[in-house]
Motif scaffolding. Sequence first.
Motif, mmCIF file in Angstrom:
data_model
loop_
_atom_site.group_PDB
_atom_site.id
_atom_site.type_symbol
_atom_site.label_atom_id
_atom_site.label_comp_id
_atom_site.label_asym_id
_atom_site.label_seq_id
_atom_site.Cartn_x
_atom_site.Cartn_y
_atom_site.Cartn_z
ATOM 1 N N ASN A 128 -34.591 4.762 -0.256
ATOM 2 C CA ASN A 128 -34.684 3.420 -0.793
ATOM 3 C C ASN A 128 -33.307 2.766 -0.867
ATOM 4 O O ASN A 128 -33.158 1.571 -0.602
ATOM 5 N N THR A 129 -32.279 3.576 -1.217
ATOM 6 C CA THR A 129 -30.910 3.064 -1.252
ATOM 7 C C THR A 129 -30.462 2.626 0.136
ATOM 8 O O THR A 129 -29.844 1.574 0.306
ATOM 9 N N PHE A 130 -30.777 3.445 1.137
ATOM 10 C CA PHE A 130 -30.381 3.122 2.498
ATOM 11 C C PHE A 130 -31.067 1.844 2.972
ATOM 12 O O PHE A 130 -30.470 1.031 3.677
ATOM 13 N N LYS A 131 -32.310 1.645 2.558
ATOM 14 C CA LYS A 131 -33.030 0.421 2.921
ATOM 15 C C LYS A 131 -32.333 -0.798 2.336
ATOM 16 O O LYS A 131 -32.186 -1.827 3.028
ATOM 17 N N TRP A 132 -31.882 -0.696 1.096
ATOM 18 C CA TRP A 132 -31.191 -1.829 0.486
ATOM 19 C C TRP A 132 -29.825 -2.059 1.119
ATOM 20 O O TRP A 132 -29.359 -3.207 1.215
ATOM 21 N N LEU A 133 -29.187 -0.995 1.578
ATOM 22 C CA LEU A 133 -27.928 -1.166 2.296
ATOM 23 C C LEU A 133 -28.153 -1.921 3.606
ATOM 24 O O LEU A 133 -27.345 -2.774 3.989
ATOM 25 N N GLU A 145 -26.621 -5.636 4.726
ATOM 26 C CA GLU A 145 -25.969 -5.954 5.996
ATOM 27 C C GLU A 145 -26.633 -7.142 6.671
ATOM 28 O O GLU A 145 -25.960 -8.013 7.240
ATOM 29 N N TYR A 146 -27.948 -7.191 6.604
ATOM 30 C CA TYR A 146 -28.659 -8.309 7.231
ATOM 31 C C TYR A 146 -28.352 -9.619 6.519
ATOM 32 O O TYR A 146 -28.105 -10.645 7.168
ATOM 33 N N LYS A 181 -26.491 -12.493 8.662
ATOM 34 C CA LYS A 181 -27.686 -13.122 9.216
ATOM 35 C C LYS A 181 -27.339 -14.081 10.347
ATOM 36 O O LYS A 181 -28.114 -14.257 11.292
ATOM 37 N N GLY A 182 -26.175 -14.693 10.262
ATOM 38 C CA GLY A 182 -25.765 -15.635 11.301
ATOM 39 C C GLY A 182 -25.708 -14.991 12.674
ATOM 40 O O GLY A 182 -26.149 -15.577 13.664
ATOM 41 N N GLY A 183 -25.176 -13.773 12.733
ATOM 42 C CA GLY A 183 -25.089 -13.090 14.011
ATOM 43 C C GLY A 183 -26.360 -12.359 14.385
ATOM 44 O O GLY A 183 -26.786 -12.379 15.544
#
Length: 318
Positions: free
Chosen positions: A2-7, A11-12, A16-18
């Motif tokens: 779950n932590t990795f999903k939030w990481l 990042e997204y 988000k622009g790229g």
Amino acid sequence: MNTFKWLLKREYWEHKGGLFWAPAVVGTLMVAMMLVTFIVVLASGKMHGVHVNGMEMHSMAEMATPEVRAKMAEGLSSMFVGSVVPIMIAMSFVVFFYYIGALYDDRSNRSVLFWKSLPVSDRDTVLSKVATGLVVAPVMAWGASLIVSILVTLLLCATAAVAGVNVFGAVLSHSRTYTMPFEFLAVLPVYMVWALPTVGWLLMVSAWARTKPFLWAVGVPLVSGGLLSWMNAILGLQWKLEILWQSVIGRLLLSAVPGSWSFLLRDASRIGADELDKGSPLVSSWSVMATPEIWIGAVVGIALIVVAIRLRRYRDEG
């Protein structure tokens, strides 16, 4: 997990622009250009007739034999290839600059102190950035390419219909119309392994450089290669530096470009040549997995990622 999903979500949100808008903008421009072409053909066809090499396109209806229609349908059914290339090129630039700033930006704006105060390991933080560039970015680019290819294919079929040739049925019933996008998606694991040297190198430089990470990441390999090439030419040493430029410098800087194995592998001409002639990106790309270069590069890339994790653990300032 779950932590990795939030990481990954972090990042997204921060990029988000790229990750989203870059492929969206490129795809929109491609569709807009094709829409303008269709409007021009439609208007010209109604008012004056459309001429190609002195011949009215309306006469295509008379020239379009079953063989010609079959070739047109086959070409239009592979439109995903033409749609995916510009978007993947844009994605390559996004991924390259994303990794250059992935660990440097946190240190330069001191936000790394906040993130280190959270119960999140440096390993998970770095691996989330690896997954963002190797999985999230390609998948989003693939999704944009799929939408663009559908719209462009429909517009091209409509343009052909205006010229008097109806290929809607042939294109929509052609198997490659539906299999081609998933063949490219199935190449993603190959890309993930192949891109590891560039990912590891850029992340390591991003974690190490105190300033101007782009110059360090790009300048060190290019200047080193340039000096060795200059010495080789001046002193007549006859070193075979093609291996250096292709298998070392090329892998460090260009491996994040999808399909770069086709020109960075020294024996690329012998890998999947028959499948490439048949237009099968799936078989020809997976043939690369049988070469030692991809696995040597993967080991080097993983080692560099490990170094980047350790550097992030001790570097707090840019």
